[in-house]
Design an enzyme around this catalytic site. Structure first.
Site, PDB file in Angstrom:
ATOM      1  N   ASP A 124       0.790  -1.234   0.000  1.00  0.00           N
ATOM      2  CA  ASP A 124       0.000   0.000   0.000  1.00  0.00           C
ATOM      3  C   ASP A 124       0.820   1.281   0.000  1.00  0.00           C
ATOM      4  OD1 ASP A 124       1.042  -0.088   2.551  1.00  0.00           O
ATOM      5  OD2 ASP A 124      -0.868   0.042   3.609  1.00  0.00           O
ATOM      6  N   HIS A 125       2.112   1.203   0.361  1.00  0.00           N
ATOM      7  CA  HIS A 125       2.906   2.421   0.553  1.00  0.00           C
ATOM      8  C   HIS A 125       3.646   2.896  -0.696  1.00  0.00           C
ATOM      9  CE1 HIS A 125       2.100   2.371   4.795  1.00  0.00           C
ATOM     10  NE2 HIS A 125       3.025   3.261   5.071  1.00  0.00           N
ATOM     11  N   ASP A 189       3.513  -0.780  11.403  1.00  0.00           N
ATOM     12  CA  ASP A 189       3.059   0.544  11.006  1.00  0.00           C
ATOM     13  C   ASP A 189       2.438   1.180  12.240  1.00  0.00           C
ATOM     14  OD1 ASP A 189       2.298   2.167   8.233  1.00  0.00           O
ATOM     15  OD2 ASP A 189       0.922   2.575   9.896  1.00  0.00           O
ATOM     16  N   ARG A 471      -1.837  12.634  10.208  1.00  0.00           N
ATOM     17  CA  ARG A 471      -0.537  13.207  10.544  1.00  0.00           C
ATOM     18  C   ARG A 471      -0.253  14.369   9.603  1.00  0.00           C
ATOM     19  NH1 ARG A 471       3.159   8.327  11.574  1.00  0.00           N
ATOM     20  NH2 ARG A 471       2.031   8.304  13.540  1.00  0.00           N
ATOM     21  N   SER A 666       5.888   7.800  12.712  1.00  0.00           N
ATOM     22  CA  SER A 666       5.850   6.486  12.087  1.00  0.00           C
ATOM     23  C   SER A 666       6.666   5.461  12.863  1.00  0.00           C
ATOM     24  CB  SER A 666       6.386   6.597  10.654  1.00  0.00           C
ATOM     25  OG  SER A 666       6.555   5.319  10.092  1.00  0.00           O
ATOM     26  N   ARG A 668       8.644   3.432  11.520  1.00  0.00           N
ATOM     27  CA  ARG A 668       9.732   3.000  10.634  1.00  0.00           C
ATOM     28  C   ARG A 668      11.031   2.752  11.384  1.00  0.00           C
ATOM     29  NH1 ARG A 668       9.370   8.614   7.386  1.00  0.00           N
ATOM     30  NH2 ARG A 668       7.238   7.889   7.565  1.00  0.00           N
TER      31      ARG A 668
END
Length: 774
Positions: A124-125, A189, A471, A666, A668
């Protein structure tokens, strides 16, 4: 019941079942065959809850029930909210494509043959919003073919379900297929808490945490405190579920939920749809919360039935007492919100906790010098892309079209999943939103995460956008630091896009039709769920094969997008002496600042290449510049990653010094992998965001906090830093000696390492430690 629950806990990933007669015998066989491992069931959770309740001798909150119900050792685990570390057995793992690359690379490095719990990857990213859904999806498949092939083959090889590009956003897919009341799911995520709208404990983590769970190792989490949000009254008119979390964000700020689960309860809960509850939980990530959750109710039951999981709700009904808080349970903090009095909100710019009533934003913007003209309105995203969201936005668009009016601002629509796209197209919502001026984008994250090839303004041009995202950090959506991004509900975005200005209150103000007629929008309306059930759209799910020995996972050594991992070096057993300060960061430093997204997403599977974005968005306190730090070996200024590489090449270790809530945003883990890869040893700050602190520990770095926050001011960019006492490293404090101009000064630092995490540091990383124990 126990046997049935074990099957249904695997989820519906074997194929999406959207009709109420789903879960045939054949489907159950398929699920158990294609998704290895078994999940905790309601009966086991009930047993664990009773063990813990007897031990603690007190009523339990809902979140405590679900979390403690997943304890590896409920009889022996020390439980103290906010202090002890829990060892848990989550039911499931979910990874989005940008984070799955590194997670799967780490899993491959572990040497394990298969995942031990049901796991999925969601593409999806990596889809950039450029022209429109179909064209953008096709382009993404071509541009990212190497990465998609890696993820698809790695998923097949190691027993992971694979949702192909175009399937939709990970959190919407989880809500539609995998979340259910009482399940514990971890996802790579930060907005994984979306599943709390279905009564699940869903927690965002880094890839190394996901590897632990996929490897069948008990997963560690500091025992969360519990913040209760008691809802009374009823939502109505222009007020939406999004306004609840916008209000809560204004109260708690971006770090007020750190270390806590936010648990919604009270009579007002029943006035919120299941997907509305998911919206609230999703954006709970913006207050730093571990996760958020709602109690099981009839709204969830209806949603489960509409998404083909009616049998789950039937069993959940039998265990309902375990899926709601005990009467008399105590929260660490309680917030009261009367939904009948709550007004529409809009938060921003530049931070998601700057809350304003919509009725006041025009005046505030004028006073603050924020651009009033709305250049673009964007609806959708993992936070607000439900059928109800789209229907309410379409109801406003239809009113405008009936008067001959279209959006004054650009307008984009992002469906959350293929199921949502197909259903709103079938039911006419997509046409209405297109007719009013909207561009329907791909079923993907798109502009929300910076995947937006924006053309209407130049970089540096001051402008305003309004979104229904979660965000709005500086430059997050379009890489333009001058863009003032505001977060609100899809309904308010649509109204402001029609008006073309922030200075518009749809509750009181009028629009002007092309013929000069003045008219006021009626409050939005929309069905909670489609009356004709959902249209599943195209089948985009790939089963992991029963036999995968013949599947090859290839990583080209010359690839610039994928790179097999080399183990990080072990700790040498000595104190860390005379380390340089790479950068002393001024102010807010999110994971976007540490490891930017947008165009850098293409390197998420190549650690060396993506390390070229290390801290390029952080502000250097020495000169208020971005990506410009002094190389203390040469005396010259250069980019942060360039100076870090020079230090590493010369055998010089370095540290980063930062401010409050360092690493918010995030999940990440690249923000932790990159400094480790380029020679960093410690990150010293006033306070950390939860996920980032854990990510740093996992990669063998030292996340440390000033015992006295004012000591941040004592460190100068040209200092040398020594961290002493590591030979006797234990839970407690370590000391930093600061060398500057021949003088030295001692300051105290705190850490939150437990014994297990100290072993990660000594081994060089959690993955190294896992290999040692095999």
């Amino acid at each position: 019941i126990a046997s049935f629950c074990s099957i249904l806990a695997l989820g519906t990933g074997a194929r999406r079942f959207h009709v109420s007669t789903a879960f045939s015998a054949k489907a159950k066989v398929a699920m158990s065959r294609f998704e290895p491992g078994s999940s905790i069931n309601y009966e086991k959770m009930h047993e664990n809850i009773n063990i813990v309740r007897r031990r603690l001798n007190r009523p339990l909150t809902l979140s405590e029930k679900i979390v403690y119900g997943h304890l590896d050792d409920p009889a022996g685990q020390e439980i103290d909210r906010g202090r002890t570390y829990l060892r848990l057995r989550p039911d499931r793992v979910a990874m989005q494509d940008a984070t799955a690359q590194m997670a799967m690379l780490q899993f491959i490095s572990s040497g394990l043959p298969k995942v031990a719990v049901p796991s999925t990857i969601h593409c999806d990213h990596l889809i950039e919003a450029q022209i429109g859904g179909a064209q953008d999806l096709q382009r993404a498949k071509e541009v990212n073919q190497e990465v998609y092939n890696f993820l698809a083959t790695a998923a097949a090889k190691y027993g992971v379900g694979f949702w192909k590009p175009g399937s939709g956003i990970i959190h919407q897919i989880i809500l539609e297929n995998y979340a259910y009341p009482g399940v514990m799911l971890i996802g790579t995520d930060s907005h994984t808490p979306n599943g709390g709208g279905l009564g699940a404990i869903c927690i965002g983590v880094g890839g190394a945490d996901a590897v632990d769970v996929m490897a069948g190792i008990p997963w560690e989490l500091k025992c969360p405190k519990v913040i209760g949000v008691r809802l009374t009254g009823t939502l109505s008119g222009w007020t939406s579920p999004k306004d609840v979390i916008l209000k809560v964000a204004g109260i708690l700020t971006v770090k007020g939920g750190t270390g806590a689960i936010v648990e919604y309860h009270g009579p007002g809960v029943d006035s919120i749809s299941c997907t509305g509850m998911a919206t609230i939980c999703n954006m709970g990530a913006e207050i730093g919360a571990t996760t958020s959750v709602f109690p099981y109710n009839h709204r969830m039951k209806t949603y489960l039935e509409k998404t083909g999981r009616g049998e789950i709700s039937s069993v959940a009904d039998q265990f309902k007492d375990d899926l709601v808080p005990d009467e008399g349970c105590e929260y660490d903090q309680v917030i009261e919100i009367n939904l009948s009095e709550l007004k529409p909100h809009i938060n921003g710019p530049f931070t998601p906790d700057l809350a304003h009533p919509v009725s006041e934003i025009g005046a505030i913007a004028k006073k603050s010098g924020w651009p009033l003209e709305v250049k673009v309105g964007l609806i959708g995203s993992c936070t607000n892309s439900s059928y109800e969201d789209m229907g309410r936005a379409a109801s406003l668009a239809k009113q405008a079209l009936d008067k001959g009016l279209k959006c004054k601002a650009q307008f984009t629509v992002t469906p959350g999943s293929e199921q949502i796209r197909a259903t709103i197209e079938r039911d006419g919502y997509a046409k209405i939103l297109s007719d009013v001026g909207g561009i329907v984008l791909a079923n993907a994250c798109g502009p929300c995460i910076g995947q937006w090839d924006r053309k209407d303004v130049k970089k540096g041009e001051k402008n305003t956008i309004v979104t229904s995202f979660n965000r709005n950090f500086t430059a997050r959506n379009d890489a333009n630091p001058a863009t003032h991004a505001f977060v609100t509900s899809p309904e308010i975005v649509t109204a402001l896009a029609l008006a073309g200005t922030l200075n518009f209150n749809p509750e009181t103000d009028y629009l002007t039709a092309p013929n000069g007629e003045k008219f006021k929008l009626e409050p939005p309306s929309g069905d909670e769920l489609p009356s004709r059930d959902f249209d599943p759209g195209q089948d985009t799910y790939q089963h992991p094969p029963a036999e995968s020995s013949s599947v090859n996972v290839d990583v080209n050594p010359s690839s610039n997008r994928l790179q097999l991992l080399e183990p990080f070096d072990k700790w040498h057993g000595k104190d860390l002496e005379d380390m340089r300060v790479l950068i002393k960061v001024k102010g807010k430093c999110t994971t976007d600042h540490i490891s930017a997204a947008g165009p850098w997403l293409k390197f998420r599977g190549h650690l060396d290449n993506i390390s070229n974005n290390l801290l390029i968005g952080a502000v250097n306190i020495e000169n208020d510049a971005v990506n410009k730090v002094k190389n203390q070996l040469t005396g010259e200024y250069g980019g942060v990653p360039d100076v870090a590489r020079h230090y590493k090449a010369n055998g010089v270790n370095w540290v980063v010094v930062g401010d409050e809530n360092y690493g918010e945003g995030s999940s990440r883990e690249h923000a932790a992998l990159e400094p480790r890869h380029l020679g960093g040893r410690a990150i010293i700050v006033k306070s950390f965001a939860r996920i980032h602190e854990t990510n740093l520990k996992k990669q063998g770095l030292l996340p440390l906090t000033f015992a006295d926050p004012q000591d941040y001011d004592k460190i100068r960019p040209d200092d040398k830093i020594s961290i002493t006492g590591l030979k006797s490293f234990a839970p407690g404090k370590v000391t930093v000696i600061k060398h500057s101009d021949g003088s030295q000064q001692s300051i105290s630092l705190n850490h939150t390492f437990n014994d297990t995490q100290i072993e990660w540091f000594k081994a060089g990383s959690a993955l190294n430690r896992m290999k040692e124990l095999q």
